[in-house]
Design a protein around this motif. Structure first.
Motif, PDB file in Angstrom:
ATOM      1  N   MET A   1       0.468  14.498 -14.485  1.00 18.61           N
ATOM      2  CA  MET A   1       0.850  13.813 -13.252  1.00 18.61           C
ATOM      3  C   MET A   1       1.743  14.716 -12.416  1.00 18.61           C
ATOM      4  N   ILE A   2       1.464  14.818 -11.131  1.00 23.38           N
ATOM      5  CA  ILE A   2       2.245  15.637 -10.217  1.00 23.38           C
ATOM      6  C   ILE A   2       3.182  14.730  -9.438  1.00 23.38           C
ATOM      7  N   LEU A   3       4.464  15.038  -9.489  1.00 22.26           N
ATOM      8  CA  LEU A   3       5.449  14.271  -8.759  1.00 22.26           C
ATOM      9  C   LEU A   3       5.885  15.048  -7.528  1.00 22.26           C
ATOM     10  N   ALA A   4       6.025  14.348  -6.424  1.00 25.64           N
ATOM     11  CA  ALA A   4       6.530  14.963  -5.205  1.00 25.64           C
ATOM     12  C   ALA A   4       7.539  14.026  -4.580  1.00 25.64           C
ATOM     13  N   LYS A   5       8.558  14.585  -3.976  1.00 25.51           N
ATOM     14  CA  LYS A   5       9.583  13.776  -3.337  1.00 25.51           C
ATOM     15  C   LYS A   5       9.219  13.554  -1.874  1.00 25.51           C
ATOM     16  N   LEU A   6       9.159  12.277  -1.482  1.00 28.82           N
ATOM     17  CA  LEU A   6       8.895  11.917  -0.100  1.00 28.82           C
ATOM     18  C   LEU A   6      10.235  11.680   0.569  1.00 28.82           C
ATOM     19  N   ARG A   7      10.672  12.607   1.413  1.00 26.18           N
ATOM     20  CA  ARG A   7      12.024  12.543   1.974  1.00 26.18           C
ATOM     21  C   ARG A   7      11.940  12.279   3.466  1.00 26.18           C
ATOM     22  N   PRO A   8      12.066  11.017   3.905  1.00 23.07           N
ATOM     23  CA  PRO A   8      12.023  10.732   5.336  1.00 23.07           C
ATOM     24  C   PRO A   8      13.294  11.206   6.030  1.00 23.07           C
ATOM     25  N   PHE A   9      13.141  11.624   7.276  1.00 23.03           N
ATOM     26  CA  PHE A   9      14.282  11.971   8.124  1.00 23.03           C
ATOM     27  C   PHE A   9      14.293  10.986   9.282  1.00 23.03           C
ATOM     28  N   LEU A  10      15.285  10.098   9.316  1.00 18.31           N
ATOM     29  CA  LEU A  10      15.296   9.003  10.270  1.00 18.31           C
ATOM     30  C   LEU A  10      16.123   9.357  11.499  1.00 18.31           C
ATOM     31  N   ALA A  11      15.646   8.885  12.637  1.00 16.15           N
ATOM     32  CA  ALA A  11      16.387   8.966  13.892  1.00 16.15           C
ATOM     33  C   ALA A  11      16.529   7.548  14.433  1.00 16.15           C
ATOM     34  N   LEU A  12      17.056   7.402  15.645  1.00 13.95           N
ATOM     35  CA  LEU A  12      17.294   6.066  16.178  1.00 13.95           C
ATOM     36  C   LEU A  12      15.995   5.331  16.469  1.00 13.95           C
ATOM     37  N   ALA A  13      15.026   6.020  17.029  1.00 13.45           N
ATOM     38  CA  ALA A  13      13.797   5.338  17.420  1.00 13.45           C
ATOM     39  C   ALA A  13      12.590   5.779  16.611  1.00 13.45           C
ATOM     40  N   ALA A  14      12.690   6.891  15.952  1.00 13.82           N
ATOM     41  CA  ALA A  14      11.556   7.392  15.174  1.00 13.82           C
ATOM     42  C   ALA A  14      12.096   8.199  14.018  1.00 13.82           C
ATOM     43  N   ALA A  15      11.183   8.761  13.225  1.00 11.98           N
ATOM     44  CA  ALA A  15      11.625   9.532  12.065  1.00 11.98           C
ATOM     45  C   ALA A  15      10.601  10.588  11.739  1.00 11.98           C
ATOM     46  N   THR A  16      11.065  11.661  11.140  1.00 15.64           N
ATOM     47  CA  THR A  16      10.149  12.654  10.603  1.00 15.64           C
ATOM     48  C   THR A  16      10.290  12.666   9.102  1.00 15.64           C
ATOM     49  N   ALA A  17       9.218  12.961   8.401  1.00 14.41           N
ATOM     50  CA  ALA A  17       9.246  12.973   6.944  1.00 14.41           C
ATOM     51  C   ALA A  17       8.538  14.210   6.446  1.00 14.41           C
ATOM     52  N   SER A 238       0.494   1.765 -21.043  1.00 14.98           N
ATOM     53  CA  SER A 238      -0.053   1.357 -22.331  1.00 14.98           C
ATOM     54  C   SER A 238      -1.425   0.738 -22.105  1.00 14.98           C
ATOM     55  N   LYS A 239      -2.124   0.489 -23.192  1.00 14.09           N
ATOM     56  CA  LYS A 239      -3.335  -0.305 -23.131  1.00 14.09           C
ATOM     57  C   LYS A 239      -2.956  -1.763 -22.879  1.00 14.09           C
ATOM     58  N   PRO A 240      -3.915  -2.605 -22.523  1.00 15.67           N
ATOM     59  CA  PRO A 240      -3.578  -4.005 -22.209  1.00 15.67           C
ATOM     60  C   PRO A 240      -2.882  -4.752 -23.335  1.00 15.67           C
ATOM     61  N   ASP A 241      -3.086  -4.338 -24.581  1.00 13.59           N
ATOM     62  CA  ASP A 241      -2.440  -5.024 -25.695  1.00 13.59           C
ATOM     63  C   ASP A 241      -1.086  -4.422 -26.053  1.00 13.59           C
ATOM     64  N   GLY A 242      -0.615  -3.453 -25.273  1.00 18.49           N
ATOM     65  CA  GLY A 242       0.683  -2.840 -25.518  1.00 18.49           C
ATOM     66  C   GLY A 242       0.653  -1.616 -26.406  1.00 18.49           C
ATOM     67  N   SER A 243      -0.512  -1.222 -26.870  1.00 15.37           N
ATOM     68  CA  SER A 243      -0.622  -0.041 -27.736  1.00 15.37           C
ATOM     69  C   SER A 243      -0.805   1.225 -26.904  1.00 15.37           C
ATOM     70  N   ASP A 244      -0.799   2.372 -27.580  1.00 13.72           N
ATOM     71  CA  ASP A 244      -1.030   3.678 -26.949  1.00 13.72           C
ATOM     72  C   ASP A 244      -0.020   3.945 -25.835  1.00 13.72           C
ATOM     73  N   LEU A 245       1.259   3.854 -26.154  1.00 15.81           N
ATOM     74  CA  LEU A 245       2.311   4.111 -25.173  1.00 15.81           C
ATOM     75  C   LEU A 245       2.308   5.570 -24.734  1.00 15.81           C
ATOM     76  N   ARG A 246       2.454   5.789 -23.437  1.00 13.67           N
ATOM     77  CA  ARG A 246       2.553   7.140 -22.892  1.00 13.67           C
ATOM     78  C   ARG A 246       3.665   7.187 -21.844  1.00 13.67           C
ATOM     79  N   GLN A 247       4.433   8.264 -21.849  1.00 10.09           N
ATOM     80  CA  GLN A 247       5.490   8.450 -20.862  1.00 10.09           C
ATOM     81  C   GLN A 247       5.002   9.399 -19.771  1.00 10.09           C
ATOM     82  N   HIS A 248       5.246   9.037 -18.490  1.00 11.91           N
ATOM     83  CA  HIS A 248       4.706   9.812 -17.372  1.00 11.91           C
ATOM     84  C   HIS A 248       5.770  10.480 -16.509  1.00 11.91           C
ATOM     85  N   THR A 249       7.008  10.007 -16.531  1.00  9.70           N
ATOM     86  CA  THR A 249       8.097  10.685 -15.824  1.00  9.70           C
ATOM     87  C   THR A 249       9.244  10.899 -16.804  1.00  9.70           C
ATOM     88  N   HIS A 250      10.135  11.825 -16.444  1.00  9.51           N
ATOM     89  CA  HIS A 250      11.227  12.186 -17.353  1.00  9.51           C
ATOM     90  C   HIS A 250      12.536  12.329 -16.573  1.00  9.51           C
TER      91      HIS A 250
END
Length: 276
Positions: A1-17, A238-250
């Motif tokens: 999994m690729i993580l990216a930070k979405l960092r908005p830059f806000l102004a009074l009437a609009a914003a850049t991100a 996890s699977k629907p029954d709660g098995s096969d746990l996997r961690q995706h972020t750290h």
């Protein structure tokens, strides 16, 4: 999994991100309650709702009311935006076009109605105490066109997501208990359950884990959720029954809050930022 930070830059009437900037100038901001559909991310900043492309670019302020707008969720067809707002005092459920427009009020309950998402057939799923005989949340599915309510037969259910066919609901038992302390394992720790239409009772998924697991999401046969199993709130599946746990972020800092998934991509808050 690729993580990216979405960092908005806000102004009074609009914003850049900018998505994962390397040497961009940052502005003070606190970005919360993200939602995603396709290439559109909606989030709360300065008490208002904003919309920005998932890949970065110009962000647009969608609301300007003095009351707070939070807990945005985009409809399955990508046309409507449901959210909780304080326009007339109590926090109630509203919808508006994702492209912008006038909000329409859907609830008149005075009990802090909190949007939790959408059902596969296009109903707003929200949590409320208005219809309960005890001070516990209950999940309700509300048709934004007819205003007809469907009450889920589950006490103490707060957050929830359906599988693809809409028959099985994965839900969080207990609402937020008021403490942001890490590794809470008290009697009101939030945990995940599964309920299929026609069953006599719901089934707890992780009965052997005392800590918190909540904010369920469903994608391609797996349940994604936030849990503090490694000491910090991170993304697991996890699977629907709660098995096969996997961690995706750290994350080892603040931990993630209020993740939302659509189309195989998850957005969530970590600290004052939004991650994809």
């Amino acid at each position: 999994m690729i993580l990216a930070k979405l960092r908005p830059f806000l102004a009074l009437a609009a914003a850049t991100a900018a998505l994962a900037p390397t040497h961009a100038q940052t502005a003070p901001g606190y970005y919360r309650f993200p939602a995603i559909h396709g290439d559109t991310v909606v989030f709360t900043a300065e008490g208002d709702l904003w919309r920005v492309a998932a890949g970065g670019g110009l962000a647009q302020r969608l609301t300007t009311h003095a009351g707070q707008e939070t807990l945005a969720a985009i409809s399955p067809d990508g046309k409507l935006l449901a959210f909780s707002a304080q326009y007339e005092g109590p926090t109630e459920v509203y919808v508006m076009p994702l492209s912008g427009g006038l909000p329409v009020r859907l609830t008149y309950e005075g009990e802090n109605a909190q949007v939790r998402g959408w059902t596969p057939d296009g109903k707003v799923l929200y949590a409320t105490r208005h219809f309960a005989t005890l001070p516990d949340n209950q999940l309700v599915a509300l048709d934004p066109t007819t205003r007809r309510r469907t009450f889920l037969p589950l006490t103490q259910a707060d957050e929830g997501v359906y599988d693809d066919d809409g028959r099985t609901l994965f839900f969080t038992r207990y609402g937020f208990q008021g403490s942001h302390a890490k590794r809470y394992a008290g009697g009101t720790a939030q945990n995940l359950w599964r309920f299929t239409a026609g069953d006599k009772a719901a089934v707890q998924l992780f009965a052997d884990y005392r800590g918190q697991s909540h904010w369920p999401m469903w994608w391609q046969g797996r349940l994604y959720f936030a849990s503090e199993r490694d000491g910090t709130s991170n993304l697991w599946s996890s699977k629907p029954d709660g098995s096969d746990l996997r961690q995706h972020t750290h994350h080892a800092d603040f931990g993630l809050k209020r993740p939302m998934q659509q189309g195989g991509r998850i957005v969530y808050q970590n600290g004052a930022d939004i991650f994809l």
